[in-house]
Scaffold this motif. Structure first.
Motif, PDB file in Angstrom:
ATOM      1  N   PHE A  61       0.829  -1.202   0.000  1.00  0.00           N
ATOM      2  CA  PHE A  61       0.000   0.000   0.000  1.00  0.00           C
ATOM      3  C   PHE A  61       0.868   1.259   0.000  1.00  0.00           C
ATOM      4  N   GLN A  62       1.924   1.269   0.825  1.00  0.00           N
ATOM      5  CA  GLN A  62       2.800   2.440   0.908  1.00  0.00           C
ATOM      6  C   GLN A  62       3.571   2.668  -0.386  1.00  0.00           C
ATOM      7  N   SER A  63       3.873   1.603  -1.112  1.00  0.00           N
ATOM      8  CA  SER A  63       4.639   1.754  -2.350  1.00  0.00           C
ATOM      9  C   SER A  63       3.778   2.222  -3.521  1.00  0.00           C
ATOM     10  N   GLU A  64       2.464   2.160  -3.381  1.00  0.00           N
ATOM     11  CA  GLU A  64       1.547   2.571  -4.453  1.00  0.00           C
ATOM     12  C   GLU A  64       1.602   4.087  -4.634  1.00  0.00           C
ATOM     13  N   THR A  65       1.497   4.540  -5.881  1.00  0.00           N
ATOM     14  CA  THR A  65       1.514   5.982  -6.129  1.00  0.00           C
ATOM     15  C   THR A  65       0.279   6.619  -5.488  1.00  0.00           C
ATOM     16  N   GLU A  66       0.469   7.851  -5.054  1.00  0.00           N
ATOM     17  CA  GLU A  66      -0.564   8.549  -4.276  1.00  0.00           C
ATOM     18  C   GLU A  66      -1.895   8.647  -5.006  1.00  0.00           C
ATOM     19  N   GLU A  67      -1.873   8.964  -6.303  1.00  0.00           N
ATOM     20  CA  GLU A  67      -3.139   9.158  -7.014  1.00  0.00           C
ATOM     21  C   GLU A  67      -3.893   7.857  -7.272  1.00  0.00           C
ATOM     22  N   ASN A  68      -3.289   6.716  -6.965  1.00  0.00           N
ATOM     23  CA  ASN A  68      -3.984   5.437  -7.095  1.00  0.00           C
ATOM     24  C   ASN A  68      -4.609   4.981  -5.786  1.00  0.00           C
ATOM     25  N   ARG A  69      -4.404   5.734  -4.700  1.00  0.00           N
ATOM     26  CA  ARG A  69      -4.999   5.382  -3.412  1.00  0.00           C
ATOM     27  C   ARG A  69      -6.409   5.954  -3.343  1.00  0.00           C
ATOM     28  N   LEU A  70      -7.346   5.121  -3.017  1.00  0.00           N
ATOM     29  CA  LEU A  70      -8.754   5.502  -2.997  1.00  0.00           C
ATOM     30  C   LEU A  70      -9.108   6.215  -1.700  1.00  0.00           C
ATOM     31  N   LEU A  71      -9.679   7.444  -1.803  1.00  0.00           N
ATOM     32  CA  LEU A  71     -10.177   8.152  -0.624  1.00  0.00           C
ATOM     33  C   LEU A  71     -11.564   7.658  -0.236  1.00  0.00           C
ATOM     34  N   ASN A  72     -12.375   7.364  -1.259  1.00  0.00           N
ATOM     35  CA  ASN A  72     -13.733   6.912  -0.984  1.00  0.00           C
ATOM     36  C   ASN A  72     -14.307   6.228  -2.218  1.00  0.00           C
ATOM     37  N   ALA A  73     -15.169   5.261  -1.974  1.00  0.00           N
ATOM     38  CA  ALA A  73     -15.956   4.625  -3.024  1.00  0.00           C
ATOM     39  C   ALA A  73     -17.403   4.720  -2.572  1.00  0.00           C
ATOM     40  N   TRP A  74     -18.210   5.487  -3.288  1.00  0.00           N
ATOM     41  CA  TRP A  74     -19.575   5.803  -2.875  1.00  0.00           C
ATOM     42  C   TRP A  74     -20.558   5.166  -3.861  1.00  0.00           C
ATOM     43  N   PRO A  75     -21.334   4.152  -3.416  1.00  0.00           N
ATOM     44  CA  PRO A  75     -22.305   3.531  -4.326  1.00  0.00           C
ATOM     45  C   PRO A  75     -23.632   4.279  -4.339  1.00  0.00           C
ATOM     46  N   PHE A  76     -24.314   4.236  -5.449  1.00  0.00           N
ATOM     47  CA  PHE A  76     -25.697   4.722  -5.480  1.00  0.00           C
ATOM     48  C   PHE A  76     -26.465   3.983  -6.566  1.00  0.00           C
ATOM     49  N   ILE A  77     -27.777   3.949  -6.401  1.00  0.00           N
ATOM     50  CA  ILE A  77     -28.666   3.204  -7.295  1.00  0.00           C
ATOM     51  C   ILE A  77     -29.603   4.179  -7.999  1.00  0.00           C
ATOM     52  N   VAL A  78     -29.732   4.001  -9.297  1.00  0.00           N
ATOM     53  CA  VAL A  78     -30.730   4.733 -10.075  1.00  0.00           C
ATOM     54  C   VAL A  78     -31.882   3.763 -10.278  1.00  0.00           C
ATOM     55  N   SER A  79     -33.068   4.138  -9.799  1.00  0.00           N
ATOM     56  CA  SER A  79     -34.214   3.232  -9.906  1.00  0.00           C
ATOM     57  C   SER A  79     -35.298   3.759 -10.844  1.00  0.00           C
ATOM     58  N   ASN A  80     -35.069   4.907 -11.450  1.00  0.00           N
ATOM     59  CA  ASN A  80     -36.030   5.468 -12.404  1.00  0.00           C
ATOM     60  C   ASN A  80     -35.386   5.408 -13.784  1.00  0.00           C
ATOM     61  N   VAL A  81     -35.891   4.537 -14.640  1.00  0.00           N
ATOM     62  CA  VAL A  81     -35.300   4.313 -15.952  1.00  0.00           C
ATOM     63  C   VAL A  81     -35.300   5.573 -16.825  1.00  0.00           C
ATOM     64  N   SER A  82     -36.218   6.489 -16.574  1.00  0.00           N
ATOM     65  CA  SER A  82     -36.302   7.689 -17.409  1.00  0.00           C
ATOM     66  C   SER A  82     -35.477   8.855 -16.861  1.00  0.00           C
ATOM     67  N   GLN A  83     -34.790   8.649 -15.746  1.00  0.00           N
ATOM     68  CA  GLN A  83     -34.002   9.733 -15.135  1.00  0.00           C
ATOM     69  C   GLN A  83     -32.795  10.056 -16.011  1.00  0.00           C
ATOM     70  N   LYS A  84     -32.684  11.306 -16.411  1.00  0.00           N
ATOM     71  CA  LYS A  84     -31.588  11.755 -17.280  1.00  0.00           C
ATOM     72  C   LYS A  84     -30.438  12.361 -16.480  1.00  0.00           C
ATOM     73  N   THR A  85     -30.763  13.095 -15.408  1.00  0.00           N
ATOM     74  CA  THR A  85     -29.738  13.736 -14.577  1.00  0.00           C
ATOM     75  C   THR A  85     -30.112  13.557 -13.113  1.00  0.00           C
ATOM     76  N   GLY A  86     -29.163  13.865 -12.257  1.00  0.00           N
ATOM     77  CA  GLY A  86     -29.428  13.779 -10.827  1.00  0.00           C
ATOM     78  C   GLY A  86     -28.286  14.380 -10.044  1.00  0.00           C
ATOM     79  N   LYS A  87     -28.502  14.530  -8.756  1.00  0.00           N
ATOM     80  CA  LYS A  87     -27.474  15.056  -7.864  1.00  0.00           C
ATOM     81  C   LYS A  87     -27.178  14.009  -6.801  1.00  0.00           C
ATOM     82  N   VAL A  88     -25.901  13.862  -6.493  1.00  0.00           N
ATOM     83  CA  VAL A  88     -25.473  12.939  -5.457  1.00  0.00           C
ATOM     84  C   VAL A  88     -24.505  13.694  -4.553  1.00  0.00           C
ATOM     85  N   LYS A  89     -24.734  13.632  -3.262  1.00  0.00           N
ATOM     86  CA  LYS A  89     -23.843  14.270  -2.299  1.00  0.00           C
ATOM     87  C   LYS A  89     -22.924  13.181  -1.739  1.00  0.00           C
TER      88      LYS A  89
END
Length: 159
Positions: free
Chosen positions: A65-93
Protein backbone atom coordinates in the motif's frame (compact mmCIF):
# COMPACT_ATOMS: atom_id res chain seq x y z
CA UNK A 1 -33.82 4.80 -27.09
CA UNK A 2 -32.96 2.80 -23.97
CA UNK A 3 -36.46 2.88 -22.49
CA UNK A 4 -38.05 1.60 -25.71
CA UNK A 5 -35.52 -1.24 -25.89
CA UNK A 6 -36.20 -2.16 -22.24
CA UNK A 7 -39.98 -2.25 -22.91
CA UNK A 8 -39.50 -4.33 -26.09
CA UNK A 9 -37.28 -6.80 -24.21
CA UNK A 10 -39.85 -7.13 -21.40
CA UNK A 11 -42.69 -7.71 -23.87
CA UNK A 12 -40.61 -10.32 -25.73
CA UNK A 13 -40.07 -12.16 -22.41
CA UNK A 14 -43.77 -11.93 -21.50
CA UNK A 15 -43.18 -9.49 -18.64
CA UNK A 16 -45.61 -6.56 -18.30
CA UNK A 17 -43.65 -3.38 -19.24
CA UNK A 18 -44.86 -1.53 -16.11
CA UNK A 19 -43.41 -4.29 -13.91
CA UNK A 20 -40.10 -4.30 -15.79
CA UNK A 21 -39.73 -0.53 -15.40
CA UNK A 22 -40.76 -0.59 -11.72
CA UNK A 23 -38.11 -3.19 -10.88
CA UNK A 24 -35.36 -1.37 -12.75
CA UNK A 25 -32.15 -0.83 -10.75
CA UNK A 26 -28.90 0.53 -12.11
CA UNK A 27 -25.79 0.56 -9.93
CA UNK A 28 -23.17 3.32 -10.07
CA UNK A 29 -20.00 4.08 -8.10
CA UNK A 30 -18.24 7.37 -7.44
CA UNK A 31 -14.54 6.81 -6.80
CA UNK A 32 -12.44 9.63 -5.31
CA UNK A 33 -8.64 9.77 -5.35
CA UNK A 34 -6.25 12.66 -4.70
CA UNK A 35 -2.71 13.82 -5.43
CA UNK A 36 -0.82 16.53 -3.56
CA UNK A 37 0.32 19.12 -6.10
CA UNK A 38 2.94 20.90 -3.96
CA UNK A 39 5.04 17.99 -2.68
CA UNK A 40 4.63 14.37 -1.75
CA UNK A 41 2.58 12.89 1.06
CA UNK A 42 4.39 10.30 3.11
CA UNK A 43 2.36 7.71 4.92
CA UNK A 44 3.42 7.08 8.49
CA UNK A 45 2.06 4.75 11.15
CA UNK A 46 -0.50 7.43 12.15
CA UNK A 47 -2.35 6.87 8.84
CA UNK A 48 -2.58 3.15 9.54
CA UNK A 49 -3.70 3.63 13.16
CA UNK A 50 -6.49 6.11 12.26
CA UNK A 51 -7.95 3.96 9.48
CA UNK A 52 -9.36 0.67 10.83
CA UNK A 53 -9.13 -1.04 7.44
CA UNK A 54 -5.46 -0.13 7.03
CA UNK A 55 -4.74 -1.05 10.65
CA UNK A 56 -5.98 -4.59 10.00
CA UNK A 57 -3.48 -5.17 7.16
CA UNK A 58 -0.46 -7.37 7.67
CA UNK A 59 3.02 -5.82 7.26
CA UNK A 60 3.45 -7.13 3.71
CA UNK A 61 0.16 -5.56 2.60
CA UNK A 62 1.06 -2.28 4.33
CA UNK A 63 4.35 -2.16 2.38
CA UNK A 64 2.50 -2.76 -0.89
CA UNK A 65 0.00 0.00 0.00
CA UNK A 66 2.80 2.44 0.91
CA UNK A 67 4.64 1.75 -2.35
CA UNK A 68 1.55 2.57 -4.45
CA UNK A 69 1.51 5.98 -6.13
CA UNK A 70 -0.56 8.55 -4.28
CA UNK A 71 -3.14 9.16 -7.01
CA UNK A 72 -3.98 5.44 -7.09
CA UNK A 73 -5.00 5.38 -3.41
CA UNK A 74 -8.75 5.50 -3.00
CA UNK A 75 -10.18 8.15 -0.62
CA UNK A 76 -13.73 6.91 -0.98
CA UNK A 77 -15.96 4.62 -3.02
CA UNK A 78 -19.58 5.80 -2.87
CA UNK A 79 -22.31 3.53 -4.33
CA UNK A 80 -25.70 4.72 -5.48
CA UNK A 81 -28.67 3.20 -7.30
CA UNK A 82 -30.73 4.73 -10.07
CA UNK A 83 -34.21 3.23 -9.91
CA UNK A 84 -36.03 5.47 -12.40
CA UNK A 85 -35.30 4.31 -15.95
CA UNK A 86 -36.30 7.69 -17.41
CA UNK A 87 -34.00 9.73 -15.13
CA UNK A 88 -31.59 11.76 -17.28
CA UNK A 89 -29.74 13.74 -14.58
CA UNK A 90 -29.43 13.78 -10.83
CA UNK A 91 -27.47 15.06 -7.86
CA UNK A 92 -25.47 12.94 -5.46
CA UNK A 93 -23.84 14.27 -2.30
CA UNK A 94 -20.64 12.37 -1.52
CA UNK A 95 -18.85 12.62 1.83
CA UNK A 96 -15.18 11.79 2.34
CA UNK A 97 -12.36 12.70 4.68
CA UNK A 98 -10.04 15.39 3.37
CA UNK A 99 -6.31 14.63 3.28
CA UNK A 100 -4.64 15.33 6.65
CA UNK A 101 -1.58 17.05 5.16
CA UNK A 102 -2.27 20.71 4.22
CA UNK A 103 -1.51 21.85 0.68
CA UNK A 104 -2.87 22.08 -2.85
CA UNK A 105 -4.53 18.87 -4.06
CA UNK A 106 -5.95 17.56 -7.29
CA UNK A 107 -8.95 15.30 -6.70
CA UNK A 108 -9.73 12.68 -9.35
CA UNK A 109 -13.42 11.74 -9.48
CA UNK A 110 -14.50 8.70 -11.47
CA UNK A 111 -18.17 7.85 -12.00
CA UNK A 112 -18.54 4.22 -13.04
CA UNK A 113 -21.55 2.17 -14.07
CA UNK A 114 -21.92 -1.44 -12.95
CA UNK A 115 -24.28 -2.14 -15.82
CA UNK A 116 -22.96 -0.42 -18.94
CA UNK A 117 -19.51 -0.30 -20.55
CA UNK A 118 -18.21 2.92 -22.03
CA UNK A 119 -20.41 5.39 -20.15
CA UNK A 120 -18.00 6.15 -17.29
CA UNK A 121 -17.05 9.76 -16.56
CA UNK A 122 -13.81 11.14 -15.10
CA UNK A 123 -13.00 14.68 -14.04
CA UNK A 124 -10.64 16.53 -11.71
CA UNK A 125 -11.04 19.29 -9.14
CA UNK A 126 -8.18 21.27 -7.60
CA UNK A 127 -8.61 22.51 -4.01
CA UNK A 128 -6.47 23.92 -1.21
CA UNK A 129 -6.53 21.90 2.03
CA UNK A 130 -5.72 24.10 5.03
CA UNK A 131 -4.27 23.11 8.38
CA UNK A 132 -6.94 22.25 10.95
CA UNK A 133 -4.89 23.82 13.78
CA UNK A 134 -4.70 27.12 11.86
CA UNK A 135 -8.49 27.22 11.44
CA UNK A 136 -9.06 26.41 15.12
CA UNK A 137 -6.56 29.13 16.13
CA UNK A 138 -8.39 31.74 14.00
CA UNK A 139 -11.74 30.70 15.52
CA UNK A 140 -10.27 31.11 19.04
CA UNK A 141 -8.93 34.58 18.15
CA UNK A 142 -12.37 35.60 16.85
CA UNK A 143 -14.02 34.34 20.06
CA UNK A 144 -11.49 36.28 22.16
CA UNK A 145 -12.27 39.39 20.12
CA UNK A 146 -15.96 38.96 20.89
CA UNK A 147 -15.15 38.58 24.61
CA UNK A 148 -13.40 41.98 24.64
CA UNK A 149 -16.81 43.69 24.86
CA UNK A 150 -17.45 46.06 27.80
CA UNK A 151 -19.89 45.11 30.54
CA UNK A 152 -22.45 47.61 29.18
CA UNK A 153 -22.48 45.79 25.81
CA UNK A 154 -20.37 48.32 23.90
CA UNK A 155 -17.47 47.09 21.85
CA UNK A 156 -14.05 48.56 22.58
CA UNK A 157 -12.76 50.74 19.78
CA UNK A 158 -9.09 51.31 19.14
CA UNK A 159 -7.45 53.88 16.93
Amino acid sequence: NFTKQKIAMAMKQGIPPQLALQSYREGWWILIRSKKMDGDVTLNNEHFEKNPILAALDNGSKKVFQSETEENRLLNAWPFIVSNVSQKTGKVKVSFSAPTTPGKYKFFIDIKSQEFLGCDQTFTIEKEIIDKALVERKEEEEEEGENDDNDDGETKKTK
